[in-house]
Enzyme design. Structure first.
Site, mmCIF file in Angstrom:
data_model
loop_
_atom_site.group_PDB
_atom_site.id
_atom_site.type_symbol
_atom_site.label_atom_id
_atom_site.label_comp_id
_atom_site.label_asym_id
_atom_site.label_seq_id
_atom_site.Cartn_x
_atom_site.Cartn_y
_atom_site.Cartn_z
ATOM 1 N N ARG A 17 -97.927 63.915 51.722
ATOM 2 C CA ARG A 17 -98.556 62.645 52.115
ATOM 3 C C ARG A 17 -99.930 62.883 52.726
ATOM 4 O O ARG A 17 -100.176 63.920 53.321
ATOM 5 C CB ARG A 17 -97.695 61.934 53.153
ATOM 6 C CG ARG A 17 -96.406 61.389 52.614
ATOM 7 C CD ARG A 17 -95.644 60.679 53.716
ATOM 8 N NE ARG A 17 -96.354 59.511 54.209
ATOM 9 C CZ ARG A 17 -96.104 58.933 55.386
ATOM 10 N NH1 ARG A 17 -95.186 59.435 56.186
ATOM 11 N NH2 ARG A 17 -96.788 57.871 55.763
ATOM 12 N N HIS A 59 -104.659 54.051 42.778
ATOM 13 C CA HIS A 59 -104.385 52.601 42.797
ATOM 14 C C HIS A 59 -104.967 51.876 41.576
ATOM 15 O O HIS A 59 -106.009 51.214 41.697
ATOM 16 C CB HIS A 59 -105.019 51.992 44.057
ATOM 17 C CG HIS A 59 -104.280 52.260 45.316
ATOM 18 N ND1 HIS A 59 -103.302 51.433 45.817
ATOM 19 C CD2 HIS A 59 -104.379 53.280 46.188
ATOM 20 C CE1 HIS A 59 -102.830 51.915 46.944
ATOM 21 N NE2 HIS A 59 -103.469 53.050 47.203
ATOM 22 N N GLY A 66 -99.231 51.406 49.979
ATOM 23 C CA GLY A 66 -99.201 50.776 51.292
ATOM 24 C C GLY A 66 -98.870 51.851 52.300
ATOM 25 O O GLY A 66 -99.380 52.960 52.218
ATOM 26 N N GLU A 67 -97.958 51.533 53.189
ATOM 27 C CA GLU A 67 -97.536 52.522 54.191
ATOM 28 C C GLU A 67 -96.087 52.890 53.870
ATOM 29 O O GLU A 67 -95.190 52.086 54.088
ATOM 30 C CB GLU A 67 -97.694 51.895 55.590
ATOM 31 C CG GLU A 67 -97.534 52.859 56.724
ATOM 32 C CD GLU A 67 -98.360 54.137 56.549
ATOM 33 O OE1 GLU A 67 -99.574 54.035 56.285
ATOM 34 O OE2 GLU A 67 -97.774 55.228 56.649
ATOM 35 N N ILE A 80 -106.677 56.249 48.070
ATOM 36 C CA ILE A 80 -106.786 55.777 49.456
ATOM 37 C C ILE A 80 -105.708 56.490 50.286
ATOM 38 O O ILE A 80 -104.518 56.247 50.104
ATOM 39 C CB ILE A 80 -106.591 54.245 49.558
ATOM 40 C CG1 ILE A 80 -107.615 53.521 48.673
ATOM 41 C CG2 ILE A 80 -106.719 53.783 51.013
ATOM 42 C CD1 ILE A 80 -107.389 52.030 48.542
ATOM 43 N N ARG A 81 -106.130 57.348 51.158
ATOM 44 C CA ARG A 81 -105.209 58.177 51.966
ATOM 45 C C ARG A 81 -104.057 58.659 51.054
ATOM 46 O O ARG A 81 -102.875 58.504 51.347
ATOM 47 C CB ARG A 81 -104.666 57.386 53.171
ATOM 48 C CG ARG A 81 -105.774 57.077 54.182
ATOM 49 C CD ARG A 81 -105.233 56.448 55.438
ATOM 50 N NE ARG A 81 -104.473 55.239 55.164
ATOM 51 C CZ ARG A 81 -103.160 55.107 55.326
ATOM 52 N NH1 ARG A 81 -102.441 56.101 55.791
ATOM 53 N NH2 ARG A 81 -102.567 53.980 55.039
ATOM 54 N N GLU A 100 -104.139 49.151 40.379
ATOM 55 C CA GLU A 100 -104.131 47.697 40.615
ATOM 56 C C GLU A 100 -105.361 47.226 41.397
ATOM 57 O O GLU A 100 -105.600 46.034 41.509
ATOM 58 C CB GLU A 100 -102.833 47.286 41.327
ATOM 59 C CG GLU A 100 -102.753 47.547 42.816
ATOM 60 C CD GLU A 100 -102.620 49.024 43.209
ATOM 61 O OE1 GLU A 100 -102.608 49.897 42.314
ATOM 62 O OE2 GLU A 100 -102.558 49.294 44.422
ATOM 63 N N CYS A 160 -99.290 55.406 44.623
ATOM 64 C CA CYS A 160 -99.640 55.924 45.952
ATOM 65 C C CYS A 160 -98.396 55.995 46.860
ATOM 66 O O CYS A 160 -97.541 56.841 46.629
ATOM 67 C CB CYS A 160 -100.775 55.106 46.542
ATOM 68 S SG CYS A 160 -101.630 55.975 47.845
HETATM 69 N N1 GLN Z 1 -100.692 57.582 52.973
HETATM 70 C C1 GLN Z 1 -99.847 56.504 52.646
HETATM 71 C C2 GLN Z 1 -98.394 56.875 52.822
HETATM 72 O O1 GLN Z 1 -97.976 57.986 52.595
HETATM 73 C C3 GLN Z 1 -100.067 56.024 51.241
HETATM 74 C C4 GLN Z 1 -101.409 55.366 51.139
HETATM 75 C C5 GLN Z 1 -101.506 54.341 50.063
HETATM 76 O O2 GLN Z 1 -100.513 53.896 49.502
HETATM 77 N N2 GLN Z 1 -102.704 53.939 49.804
HETATM 78 O O3 GLN Z 1 -97.673 56.000 53.206
#
Ligand code: GLN
Length: 186
Positions: free
Chosen positions: A105, A170, A46-47, A134-135, A172, A78
């Site tokens: 990150r 990810h 997530g974030e 994802i990022r 999941e 992540c």
């Molecule tokens: N870039 C996000 C972070 O560092 C992580 C991205 C994700 O969990 N998909 O918060």
């Protein structure tokens, strides 16, 4: 056995769906009191900034750190990996600081931020597995106490330390249950 899933922000529902397929009981963890009822824990993607802030405000950051240090098996995916790291490169993020790793990150840049690939991880599955980034962060440094589970294009993306398992991707978000099955064995 009940697996707690940190349910503040991000892909927590998807982890619950994967565990449901395996017939495992799950519980949302939002505050310190929830930890009393769980045997294992998943910190979703997530974030990480948003998850960290809320965990600090509720006291969950300290309480969860204590449980993990006492030996509760924990998996971070992540942003969850970022939150488990002792250090985050050029970032003031407050983390649990339970794993002897340094992470970066959003490490792949904007263009390459999200991608999926197939890979062979013999520890996890006899078949090829799908990895969705994802990022994503990656792991820049590990202490000798940390076992490297997978490297993608010279970057460490999956690690194990004692009963802590963390991945930059990810699992999941795929149909696979093998990463969660592996987590249940550590
Ligand atoms: N870039 C996000 C972070 O560092 C992580 C991205 C994700 O969990 N998909 O918060």
């Amino acid at each position: 056995m009940t697996v707690g899933i940190i349910a503040i922000q991000g892909a927590f529902l998807e982890h619950a769906h994967t565990l449901e397929k395996l017939g495992i009981k799950t519980l949302w963890v939002k505050e310190p009191a929830d930890l009393k009822h769980i045997d294992r824990c998943i910190i979703p993607g997530g974030e990480s900034t948003a998850i960290s802030k809320q965990m600090c405000e509720s006291g969950l950051m300290q309480a969860l750190k204590k449980r993990i240090e006492e030996g509760m098996p924990t998996m971070g995916t992540c942003a969850g990996l970022v939150l488990m790291a002792k250090s985050v490169d050029k970032d003031p993020l407050i983390t649990l600081g339970v794993m002897d790793i340094q992470v970066k990150r959003n490490a792949y840049g904007r263009q390459l931020g999200s991608f999926s690939t197939r890979a062979s991880l013999p520890l996890i599955s006899q078949n090829q597995v799908e990895l969705i980034f994802i990022r994503a962060p990656y792991i820049q440094k590990v202490e000798p106490s940390v076992q490297i589970i997978h490297v993608h294009e010279s970057r460490i993306v999956a690690v194990l330390q004692n009963r802590m398992f963390a991945v930059a991707f990810h699992p999941e978000l795929t149909e696979q249950t093998c990463f969660h099955e592996y987590f249940l064995t550590i």
